[in-house]
Motif scaffolding. Structure first.
Motif, mmCIF file in Angstrom:
data_model
loop_
_atom_site.group_PDB
_atom_site.id
_atom_site.type_symbol
_atom_site.label_atom_id
_atom_site.label_comp_id
_atom_site.label_asym_id
_atom_site.label_seq_id
_atom_site.Cartn_x
_atom_site.Cartn_y
_atom_site.Cartn_z
ATOM 1 N N ALA A 182 105.459 12.873 69.344
ATOM 2 C CA ALA A 182 104.944 12.769 70.711
ATOM 3 C C ALA A 182 103.428 12.896 70.722
ATOM 4 O O ALA A 182 102.733 12.173 71.451
ATOM 5 C CB ALA A 182 105.578 13.848 71.588
ATOM 6 N N ILE A 183 102.910 13.807 69.914
ATOM 7 C CA ILE A 183 101.458 13.992 69.812
ATOM 8 C C ILE A 183 100.816 12.721 69.244
ATOM 9 O O ILE A 183 99.809 12.227 69.767
ATOM 10 C CB ILE A 183 101.148 15.213 68.922
ATOM 11 N N HIS A 184 101.398 12.192 68.183
ATOM 12 C CA HIS A 184 100.883 10.967 67.557
ATOM 13 C C HIS A 184 100.886 9.810 68.542
ATOM 14 O O HIS A 184 99.905 9.067 68.669
ATOM 15 C CB HIS A 184 101.720 10.629 66.327
ATOM 16 N N ASP A 185 101.994 9.640 69.247
ATOM 17 C CA ASP A 185 102.113 8.516 70.179
ATOM 18 C C ASP A 185 101.136 8.659 71.350
ATOM 19 O O ASP A 185 100.609 7.654 71.858
ATOM 20 C CB ASP A 185 103.546 8.422 70.706
ATOM 21 N N THR A 186 100.897 9.891 71.774
ATOM 22 C CA THR A 186 99.930 10.128 72.856
ATOM 23 C C THR A 186 98.516 9.786 72.397
ATOM 24 O O THR A 186 97.775 9.068 73.086
ATOM 25 C CB THR A 186 99.980 11.588 73.322
ATOM 26 N N LYS A 187 98.137 10.272 71.226
ATOM 27 C CA LYS A 187 96.794 10.049 70.714
ATOM 28 C C LYS A 187 96.521 8.573 70.437
ATOM 29 O O LYS A 187 95.380 8.126 70.526
ATOM 30 C CB LYS A 187 96.584 10.877 69.440
ATOM 31 N N ASN A 188 97.576 7.827 70.135
ATOM 32 C CA ASN A 188 97.408 6.409 69.813
ATOM 33 C C ASN A 188 97.680 5.495 71.002
ATOM 34 O O ASN A 188 97.759 4.273 70.848
ATOM 35 C CB ASN A 188 98.306 6.037 68.636
ATOM 36 N N GLY A 189 97.818 6.083 72.182
ATOM 37 C CA GLY A 189 97.961 5.293 73.396
ATOM 38 C C GLY A 189 99.283 4.569 73.541
ATOM 39 O O GLY A 189 99.399 3.657 74.360
ATOM 40 N N LYS A 190 100.299 5.003 72.797
ATOM 41 C CA LYS A 190 101.606 4.342 72.891
ATOM 42 C C LYS A 190 102.370 4.777 74.138
ATOM 43 O O LYS A 190 103.255 4.065 74.602
ATOM 44 C CB LYS A 190 102.429 4.626 71.635
ATOM 45 N N ILE A 191 102.064 5.958 74.630
ATOM 46 C CA ILE A 191 102.723 6.492 75.825
ATOM 47 C C ILE A 191 101.668 7.085 76.746
ATOM 48 O O ILE A 191 100.544 7.382 76.326
ATOM 49 C CB ILE A 191 103.766 7.575 75.476
#
Length: 314
Positions: A298-307
């Motif tokens: 979730a942290i990775h996806d947030t930082k990469n603008g996926k969510i």
């Protein structure tokens, strides 16, 4: 029980004792879910590797034990803010509640990304709210971040005569935009991501009386100054990775007002609960669900603008 911490620069799901009410007053809340806040991301990115940091505070859950007289009872589904002020110090007397030492030192234990938390009697008195009927737990988990937006708007002094611009249309920027609309303040939004621009209209041909900086980008400062009208107020609502400032002469010659807004007061939490209950601010579609063991994803996806935002199911 399981609880997430940041240790030596890594997110760790550790086993810690379940909190109880021995020799203390308040409530034990079984956490059902917790939103992933931008401030959690900042802690993860900036925390020194020799420091341990607790993560999570946008919780929603069920009261399973309580030992004080209160409007709450076992079985109530609640969301809450994690800090409360003293209401007595000089900061509180000036409305700077989040600068209060009591505010800074009060917190839930152990942290939001945990199976259970302890909330003390002042939390119950000032920051805990029962979930309204017709609202999902996921929607109600936005209580605290929405309250942050409400306080920023109140601090800005914006009203129906202000054209307001939100710079950065992540989940918090969308909440800010909706909050402005809920208070009948003309609102626009700007984001460099064209897909996120769909969440709010933008008019490049006008100047704005109030600008809300919900982006953590250094470049957003130049955007704010470009679109600020004379005498405008700029609300700094996010940190940036590198220290950056506003141009002195821009502030001086245009009589700009630069204000920070950091966290909500109990009054803002109450207004947030009301706006959510009345569906004046809608949060469906702003979050993506992850189980606790996928917190790092979730942290990775947030930082990469996926969510837009992660909601962690506990």
């Amino acid at each position: 029980m399981k609880s997430a911490i940041l240790k030596e620069g890594k997110v760790i799901i550790s086993n810690v004792p379940v909190p109880d009410l021995k020799n203390k007053y308040g409530a034990i809340i079984k956490v059902h879910g917790c939103g992933l806040c931008g401030s959690d991301i900042v802690k993860i990115d900036t925390c020194s590797k020799n420091k341990t940091v607790k993560l999570g505070h946008e919780i929603v859950g069920e009261i399973i034990d309580i030992n004080v007289q209160s409007k709450f009872k076992k079985g109530d589904i609640v969301a809450m803010g994690h800090h409360y002020p003293c209401f007595k110090c000089k900061y509180c007397s000036r409305g700077n509640y989040s600068m209060c030492d009591t505010f800074k030192n009060s917190n839930i234990e152990p942290a939001g990304f945990s199976e259970y938390i302890y909330a003390d009697e002042n939390h119950l008195k000032y920051t805990v709210f029962k979930k309204p009927a017709g609202l999902s737990e996921e929607e109600f988990s936005f209580l605290e971040p929405l309250a942050c937006c409400i306080r920023a708007i109140r601090r800005s002094g914006a009203d129906e005569t202000f054209n307001s611009l939100v710079i950065g249309l992540g989940s918090i920027g969308i909440l800010m935009y909706q909050s402005l609309k809920a208070f009948n303040i003309p609102a626009f939004g700007y984001d460099i991501n064209p897909l996120r621009q769909n969440y709010a209209p933008f008019n490049p041909d006008i100047k704005y009386d109030a600008i809300f900086m919900t982006s953590g980008s250094f470049g957003a400062i130049g955007t704010a100054l470009e679109f600020a009208d004379k005498g405008a107020v700029i609300i700094v609502f996010s940190s940036v990775k590198n220290e950056a400032g506003y141009k002195n002469n821009e502030i001086y010659y245009n009589e700009l007002e630069i204000l920070g807004s950091y966290s909500p007061s109990p009054y803002d939490l109450k207004l947030s609960s009301e706006l959510l209950a009345e569906k004046k601010v809608k949060t469906l579609g702003l979050y993506s669900e992850y189980p606790l063991f996928e917190l790092e994803k979730a942290i990775h996806d947030t930082k990469n603008g996926k969510i837009l935002k992660g909601y962690i199911k506990i």
